[in-house]
Design a protein around this motif. Structure first.
Motif, PDB file in Angstrom:
ATOM      1  N   LYS A  82       0.836  -1.203   0.000  1.00  0.00           N
ATOM      2  CA  LYS A  82       0.000   0.000   0.000  1.00  0.00           C
ATOM      3  C   LYS A  82       0.874   1.258   0.000  1.00  0.00           C
ATOM      4  O   LYS A  82       0.532   2.282  -0.572  1.00  0.00           O
ATOM      5  CB  LYS A  82      -0.876   0.016   1.258  1.00  0.00           C
ATOM      6  N   GLN A  83       1.989   1.144   0.691  1.00  0.00           N
ATOM      7  CA  GLN A  83       2.848   2.307   0.931  1.00  0.00           C
ATOM      8  C   GLN A  83       3.571   2.762  -0.344  1.00  0.00           C
ATOM      9  O   GLN A  83       3.585   3.946  -0.687  1.00  0.00           O
ATOM     10  CB  GLN A  83       3.860   1.908   2.011  1.00  0.00           C
ATOM     11  N   VAL A  84       4.147   1.797  -1.041  1.00  0.00           N
ATOM     12  CA  VAL A  84       5.022   2.135  -2.181  1.00  0.00           C
ATOM     13  C   VAL A  84       4.278   2.840  -3.317  1.00  0.00           C
ATOM     14  O   VAL A  84       4.725   3.887  -3.794  1.00  0.00           O
ATOM     15  CB  VAL A  84       5.767   0.869  -2.672  1.00  0.00           C
ATOM     16  N   PRO A  85       3.112   2.302  -3.791  1.00  0.00           N
ATOM     17  CA  PRO A  85       2.422   3.011  -4.881  1.00  0.00           C
ATOM     18  C   PRO A  85       2.066   4.442  -4.518  1.00  0.00           C
ATOM     19  O   PRO A  85       2.124   5.336  -5.355  1.00  0.00           O
ATOM     20  CB  PRO A  85       1.162   2.162  -5.117  1.00  0.00           C
ATOM     21  N   LEU A  86       1.692   4.652  -3.243  1.00  0.00           N
ATOM     22  CA  LEU A  86       1.318   6.005  -2.829  1.00  0.00           C
ATOM     23  C   LEU A  86       2.538   6.923  -2.831  1.00  0.00           C
ATOM     24  O   LEU A  86       2.453   8.076  -3.257  1.00  0.00           O
ATOM     25  CB  LEU A  86       0.673   5.970  -1.446  1.00  0.00           C
ATOM     26  N   LEU A  87       3.663   6.415  -2.346  1.00  0.00           N
ATOM     27  CA  LEU A  87       4.902   7.226  -2.376  1.00  0.00           C
ATOM     28  C   LEU A  87       5.214   7.655  -3.805  1.00  0.00           C
ATOM     29  O   LEU A  87       5.633   8.785  -4.052  1.00  0.00           O
ATOM     30  CB  LEU A  87       6.064   6.415  -1.792  1.00  0.00           C
ATOM     31  N   LEU A  88       5.001   6.762  -4.745  1.00  0.00           N
ATOM     32  CA  LEU A  88       5.240   7.106  -6.155  1.00  0.00           C
ATOM     33  C   LEU A  88       4.270   8.189  -6.616  1.00  0.00           C
ATOM     34  O   LEU A  88       4.664   9.125  -7.307  1.00  0.00           O
ATOM     35  CB  LEU A  88       5.081   5.860  -7.043  1.00  0.00           C
ATOM     36  N   SER A  89       2.992   8.049  -6.211  1.00  0.00           N
ATOM     37  CA  SER A  89       1.991   9.014  -6.680  1.00  0.00           C
ATOM     38  C   SER A  89       2.242  10.411  -6.120  1.00  0.00           C
ATOM     39  O   SER A  89       1.839  11.403  -6.724  1.00  0.00           O
ATOM     40  CB  SER A  89       0.587   8.543  -6.315  1.00  0.00           C
ATOM     41  N   ILE A  90       2.898  10.490  -4.953  1.00  0.00           N
ATOM     42  CA  ILE A  90       3.180  11.822  -4.389  1.00  0.00           C
ATOM     43  C   ILE A  90       4.614  12.267  -4.699  1.00  0.00           C
ATOM     44  O   ILE A  90       5.126  13.207  -4.108  1.00  0.00           O
ATOM     45  CB  ILE A  90       2.891  11.871  -2.873  1.00  0.00           C
TER      46      ILE A  90
ATOM     47  N   ASP B 146      12.573   8.245  -4.345  1.00  0.00           N
ATOM     48  CA  ASP B 146      13.718   7.697  -3.597  1.00  0.00           C
ATOM     49  C   ASP B 146      13.232   6.854  -2.415  1.00  0.00           C
ATOM     50  O   ASP B 146      13.702   5.734  -2.192  1.00  0.00           O
ATOM     51  CB  ASP B 146      14.615   8.835  -3.060  1.00  0.00           C
ATOM     52  N   THR B 147      12.278   7.426  -1.671  1.00  0.00           N
ATOM     53  CA  THR B 147      11.735   6.700  -0.507  1.00  0.00           C
ATOM     54  C   THR B 147      11.030   5.433  -0.955  1.00  0.00           C
ATOM     55  O   THR B 147      11.148   4.376  -0.327  1.00  0.00           O
ATOM     56  CB  THR B 147      10.753   7.600   0.268  1.00  0.00           C
ATOM     57  N   ALA B 148      10.276   5.537  -2.068  1.00  0.00           N
ATOM     58  CA  ALA B 148       9.539   4.369  -2.588  1.00  0.00           C
ATOM     59  C   ALA B 148      10.500   3.243  -2.937  1.00  0.00           C
ATOM     60  O   ALA B 148      10.260   2.071  -2.606  1.00  0.00           O
ATOM     61  CB  ALA B 148       8.728   4.767  -3.813  1.00  0.00           C
ATOM     62  N   LEU B 149      11.630   3.600  -3.577  1.00  0.00           N
ATOM     63  CA  LEU B 149      12.617   2.576  -3.966  1.00  0.00           C
ATOM     64  C   LEU B 149      13.240   1.944  -2.719  1.00  0.00           C
ATOM     65  O   LEU B 149      13.437   0.724  -2.648  1.00  0.00           O
ATOM     66  CB  LEU B 149      13.693   3.200  -4.857  1.00  0.00           C
ATOM     67  N   MET B 150      13.518   2.779  -1.722  1.00  0.00           N
ATOM     68  CA  MET B 150      14.111   2.271  -0.489  1.00  0.00           C
ATOM     69  C   MET B 150      13.148   1.300   0.215  1.00  0.00           C
ATOM     70  O   MET B 150      13.537   0.195   0.609  1.00  0.00           O
ATOM     71  CB  MET B 150      14.437   3.444   0.444  1.00  0.00           C
ATOM     72  N   LYS B 151      11.862   1.703   0.317  1.00  0.00           N
ATOM     73  CA  LYS B 151      10.866   0.857   0.993  1.00  0.00           C
ATOM     74  C   LYS B 151      10.631  -0.442   0.231  1.00  0.00           C
ATOM     75  O   LYS B 151      10.475  -1.508   0.830  1.00  0.00           O
ATOM     76  CB  LYS B 151       9.529   1.607   1.138  1.00  0.00           C
TER      77      LYS B 151
ATOM     78  N   SER C  62      11.434  -4.230   1.555  1.00  0.00           N
ATOM     79  CA  SER C  62      10.368  -5.237   1.683  1.00  0.00           C
ATOM     80  C   SER C  62      10.779  -6.573   1.060  1.00  0.00           C
ATOM     81  O   SER C  62      10.260  -7.621   1.420  1.00  0.00           O
ATOM     82  CB  SER C  62       9.088  -4.748   1.001  1.00  0.00           C
ATOM     83  N   GLY C  63      11.700  -6.532   0.101  1.00  0.00           N
ATOM     84  CA  GLY C  63      12.134  -7.763  -0.574  1.00  0.00           C
ATOM     85  C   GLY C  63      11.125  -8.273  -1.586  1.00  0.00           C
ATOM     86  O   GLY C  63      11.311  -9.333  -2.186  1.00  0.00           O
ATOM     87  N   ASP C  64      10.054  -7.518  -1.823  1.00  0.00           N
ATOM     88  CA  ASP C  64       9.023  -7.920  -2.790  1.00  0.00           C
ATOM     89  C   ASP C  64       9.472  -7.479  -4.186  1.00  0.00           C
ATOM     90  O   ASP C  64       9.470  -6.290  -4.505  1.00  0.00           O
ATOM     91  CB  ASP C  64       7.693  -7.252  -2.403  1.00  0.00           C
ATOM     92  N   THR C  65       9.835  -8.457  -5.020  1.00  0.00           N
ATOM     93  CA  THR C  65      10.381  -8.113  -6.348  1.00  0.00           C
ATOM     94  C   THR C  65       9.352  -7.395  -7.223  1.00  0.00           C
ATOM     95  O   THR C  65       9.713  -6.516  -8.002  1.00  0.00           O
ATOM     96  CB  THR C  65      10.889  -9.375  -7.078  1.00  0.00           C
ATOM     97  N   ASP C  66       8.069  -7.756  -7.073  1.00  0.00           N
ATOM     98  CA  ASP C  66       7.039  -7.076  -7.878  1.00  0.00           C
ATOM     99  C   ASP C  66       6.988  -5.593  -7.542  1.00  0.00           C
ATOM    100  O   ASP C  66       6.852  -4.744  -8.428  1.00  0.00           O
ATOM    101  CB  ASP C  66       5.653  -7.696  -7.619  1.00  0.00           C
ATOM    102  N   LEU C  67       7.103  -5.278  -6.248  1.00  0.00           N
ATOM    103  CA  LEU C  67       7.088  -3.867  -5.828  1.00  0.00           C
ATOM    104  C   LEU C  67       8.307  -3.130  -6.352  1.00  0.00           C
ATOM    105  O   LEU C  67       8.217  -1.987  -6.808  1.00  0.00           O
ATOM    106  CB  LEU C  67       7.065  -3.778  -4.297  1.00  0.00           C
ATOM    107  N   VAL C  68       9.462  -3.813  -6.290  1.00  0.00           N
ATOM    108  CA  VAL C  68      10.704  -3.172  -6.778  1.00  0.00           C
ATOM    109  C   VAL C  68      10.561  -2.865  -8.267  1.00  0.00           C
ATOM    110  O   VAL C  68      10.904  -1.771  -8.729  1.00  0.00           O
ATOM    111  CB  VAL C  68      11.937  -4.066  -6.512  1.00  0.00           C
TER     112      VAL C  68
END
Length: 844
Positions: free
Chosen positions: A539-547, A551-556, A560-566
């Motif tokens: 939930k966190q990463v897509p929102l960080l991208l939208s705002i 940099d923070t989104a990539l770090m999170k 998380s280790g979730d390759t799909d999110l990366v």
């Protein structure tokens, strides 16, 4: 005495009692219902009021501006807005199931407002044809509306949630109908709305989307002036032209009830009271009529509005809100004058107990066998009461009786207490939701909480959710979003603390959703601070991208280790940033870097080369170039002296140059250089021979192919270019000549000089080609007697094999040769004799 006073307020209609308790004294000032259009929501919902522009009224001290005002059921104003009068006169308004106010105007536009009088977009149109004809009347139901135009055409929106207007069939009438009613889609055979029109004939026109029919010609003696369909769509109450109340089945086939009314003038309002009776209202009298018995009259000296409910009718006047309902059976059994029911005796027993009278015990003994039933009646009656003191007394009576019951469900009183606490809380003047217990059960607690939230009664909604053990997340989420919208002046840091204080009450709540709302309201910094608290990366990463917090989104995402999110973040940044900036972001993050490289290796070679070059990884670029050369070789066009070989060679040469710049890759550099040289030679050979058989074969295969084709000069050139050893050269040439069965050339080759590989390959090549005669030329030249013996044996020459084997003096060899000739008895005995002699010599 208490029983008498309660029942004294009741009215008897045939054999049923009805009561009309006052729910509220209205808090509003100077409201005259007769001068306004009014829409009241069921289930104790809000009241919308706007001055009726079809009436000429004296304004007194009011503003000339028309205002849409919204009140709760107790007359406490919730909101107001100026009515801009768009689209002509207001024809009708009503509350939908989700408490949205729908207002339809003359040109067929439907304007919608929420409970805070805020307009909801978009406005809904009934269509171009309706717009051109002018709406004159309309009927609303749950979530839809039907309107009739000056041309007597019907238009419908079946569901405001999916507003698709449709035109119903042409009713074929000349004059506007006297009255109009609707059977909701859920109660019709077709599943579409059915409109009943009372026309100036002795029948009713029923109009649907795909047809029109005439109903009631057999049962009606004249036109109907007013109609009301029952809540379940089964019955139609109507007022006839000659002053009768007629109740029929909704298909107008059968008359259920027919009674004369006291007036031939049609009533202003006709309404069902639950499913038991019908109410007719003239300007000073409310008449309640049932299937039997004399009607009940209620006189009013002020205008009223009837609001049908599932279990009765709420009656709104300028000064009060009342609720007319049938007296519940349990209440009747306790409070009816002269009642000796177990419940009445139990209620009476409590009164005696409070006064310390022995009669309490006497009453309990009288009803001992029916005590559970009496307790249940007291609990049920408490639920139906609006008066808190009476609720309390009835529950005390139930509790008193329960003490003497061994088999009564103990949690029934507790359950009723819970329901009543909730009902009493929402019935307060400030909240003004006057629900009966039946309405509450039909509405459900979750919908009630939703309505409180929408009215911004968050604290009460939260307390009710907590009290009933419901999920509080919905309440806290709505409160948080409302707080953000309403707190534009509060600094981000302070507002964050306020929000977190409430959000932490609910585990698993979506901080990301609240952050998204903050971003939508233009508070990006607050959104970034909120999203930091979201524990779910998905939930966190897509929102960080939208705002824009890449940099923070990539770090999170990497944390998380979730390759799909990366990958989600990588592709987002890839599109937004310049290549060098993108490379700089992924370089320090191993997971992101490795995933990018893995993807780019498959799909984006050029981009990957740029990445490796930017990091000085020249050898990686070289490997990519080499791989590209092989990919190019797979192209079906890269044959028959194809011009594609040129680019391939250039790619390999580029790779060789890059390898040569790094000391660690000398081998790769040399290999690439020789690969390019070989490809060039092979390409020339294909051009000269016009045969696409050389490219991508090995050096050995190239030499062998040249010899087979008779091109000995080219073969020698390849040998020289690639420093092929003499031994390898001899092996290749021997087998190549044997392949083309050029035995003379093979013999000549064997005599050029003593072969560095010996004569065994010559023998092998001849035997493999099944040329025993040719093999005999070379077998005698074999230096090793063992090899000679085996070679003779392979071409079936027993005596010669035996002679050579006896020279070798090898018993094991003799054994092997015997097996070779196992089918030949004479040969076997020769080898046995030789083995015996050899073993004898060894013994001696």
């Amino acid at each position: 005495m208490a029983n008498v006073s309660v029942a004294a307020e009741w009215q008897l209609l045939y054999n049923r009692y009805y009561r009309k308790p006052e729910l509220y004294r209205m808090r509003w000032k100077h409201i005259d219902l007769s001068r306004n259009k009014v829409a009241c929501a069921p289930f104790g919902g809000p009241i919308a009021i706007i001055r009726d522009d079809s009436k000429i009224v004296q304004l007194h001290s009011e503003s000339a501006l028309r205002k849409l005002r919204i009140f709760n059921s107790a007359g406490v104003q919730l909101s107001e807005t100026v009515w801009k009068n768009p689209g002509g006169r207001l024809i009708g308004m009503s509350w939908t199931d989700d408490q949205t106010l729908a207002c339809i105007v003359q040109d067929g536009t439907v304007y919608r407002y929420n409970i805070h009088a805020e307009p909801l977009e978009p406005n809904i149109s009934m269509g171009k044809e309706c717009f051109e004809q002018n709406v004159v009347d309309c009927v609303f139901w749950g979530n839809g509306v039907v309107c009739i135009t000056e041309s007597n055409q019907l238009f419908c929106i079946p569901d405001f949630k999916n507003p698709k207007p449709c035109k119903l069939a042409d009713p074929g009438i000349e004059e506007l109908p006297f009255c109009m009613a609707v059977i909701e889609p859920q109660y019709t055979m077709s599943g579409n709305v059915e409109v009943l029109l009372g026309v100036g004939e002795a029948f009713v026109v029923a109009v649907e989307e795909d047809g029109v029919q005439q109903l009631g010609a057999e049962v009606l003696r004249g036109p109907l002036q007013k109609m009301a369909v029952s809540r379940d769509g089964q019955w139609l109450a109507s007022f006839t032209h000659d002053g009768r109340l007629l109740v029929m089945t909704s298909d107008l086939q059968k008359v259920i009830m027919e009674q004369e009314c006291e007036s031939a003038l049609p009533p202003e309002q006709l309404s069902w009271c639950g499913m038991d009776t019908v109410l007719l209202y003239w300007d000073d009298m409310l008449l309640m009529m049932g299937p039997r018995g004399d009607p009940v009259r209620y006189l009013y000296d002020e205008p009223i509005i009837l609001i049908p409910e599932c279990d009765g009718v709420r009656i709104l006047s300028n000064s009060s809100m009342e609720f007319l309902q049938r007296v519940p059976d349990s209440t009747e059994s306790i409070f009816k004058i002269g009642s000796t029911s177990p419940a009445a005796l139990l209620y009476d027993a409590l009164d005696h107990f409070d006064r310390r009278s022995a009669k309490a015990d006497e009453n309990l003994r009288l009803i001992r066998s029916s005590l559970p039933e009496a307790v249940e009646s007291c609990i049920d009656a408490a639920g139906h009461e609006f008066d808190v003191l009476r609720q309390r007394t009835l529950l005390r009576a139930a509790s008193y009786g329960q003490a003497f019951c061994s088999n009564f469900q103990r949690d029934r009183i507790q359950e009723m207490c819970k329901i009543l606490r909730v009902l009493n809380a929402v019935r307060s003047h400030e909240i003004g939701i006057s629900l009966s217990i039946q309405q509450y059960k039909l509405l459900t607690p979750s919908v009630l909480v939703g309505r409180l939230i929408n009215a911004h009664q968050h604290l009460l909604a939260l307390r009710i959710s907590e009290y009933l053990g419901m999920n509080q997340e919905v309440v806290i989420m709505h409160w948080s979003c409302s707080k953000i919208t309403a707190s534009l002046a509060i600094p981000d840091a302070i507002l964050l603390e306020i929000l977190l204080d409430k959000l932490k009450l609910c585990k698993g709540i979506s901080y990301a959703a609240v952050a998204a709302h903050a971003d939508k309201n233009g508070r990006r910094k607050l959104a970034a601070m909120l999203v930091e608290h979201e524990p779910r990366s998905s939930k966190q990463v897509p929102l960080l991208l939208s705002i824009g917090e890449e940099d923070t989104a990539l770090m999170k995402a990497t944390e998380s280790g979730d390759t799909d999110l990366v990958y989600l973040v990588l592709f987002h940044i890839w599109q937004k940033r310049q290549p060098l900036e993108f490379f700089g972001m992924i370089q320090p993050r191993n997971l992101a870097r490795d995933l990018f490289v893995a993807y780019a290796r498959c799909y984006k070679h050029e981009f990957l080369k740029d990445y490796f070059l930017s990091n000085g990884q020249l050898q990686e670029v070289a490997f990519l170039l080499w791989k590209e050369s092989w990919e190019l070789g797979k192209n079906p066009m890269a044959s028959k002296g194809s011009p594609l070989h040129g680019p391939r060679i250039k790619l390999i040469e580029k790779a060789q140059n890059l390898f040569s710049e790094t000391k660690e890759h000398t081998f790769e550099s040399k290999a690439a250089e020789e690969h390019a040289k070989l490809l060039r030679i092979q390409h020339e050979l294909e051009v000269t021979t016009k045969q696409a058989i050389f490219v991508d074969s090995s050096i050995s295969d190239t030499i062998r192919t040249c010899i087979v084709l008779g091109n000995h000069r080219a073969a020698m050139k390849v040998k020289t270019e690639f420093k092929v050893s003499e031994k390898r050269w001899y092996w290749l040439k021997v087998f190549a000549l044997a392949t083309i069965r050029d035995w003379d050339a093979l013999e000549k080759f064997s005599k050029e000089k003593r072969p560095p590989i010996g004569y065994r390959p010559f023998v092998e090549a001849c035997i493999d080609a099944d040329e025993k005669g040719e093999a005999l030329k070379y077998i005698p030249k074999l230096a090793d007697p063992r090899e000679r013996a085996e070679s003779y044996a392979r071409i079936g020459m027993v005596k010669e094999a035996a002679d050579a084997a006896s020279q070798a003096k090898d018993g094991e060899l003799l054994g092997r040769l015997k097996l070779t000739f196992s089918q030949n008895a004479a040969a076997s005995s020769i080898f046995d004799t030789l083995r015996d002699r050899l073993s004898f010599q060894g013994v001696s």
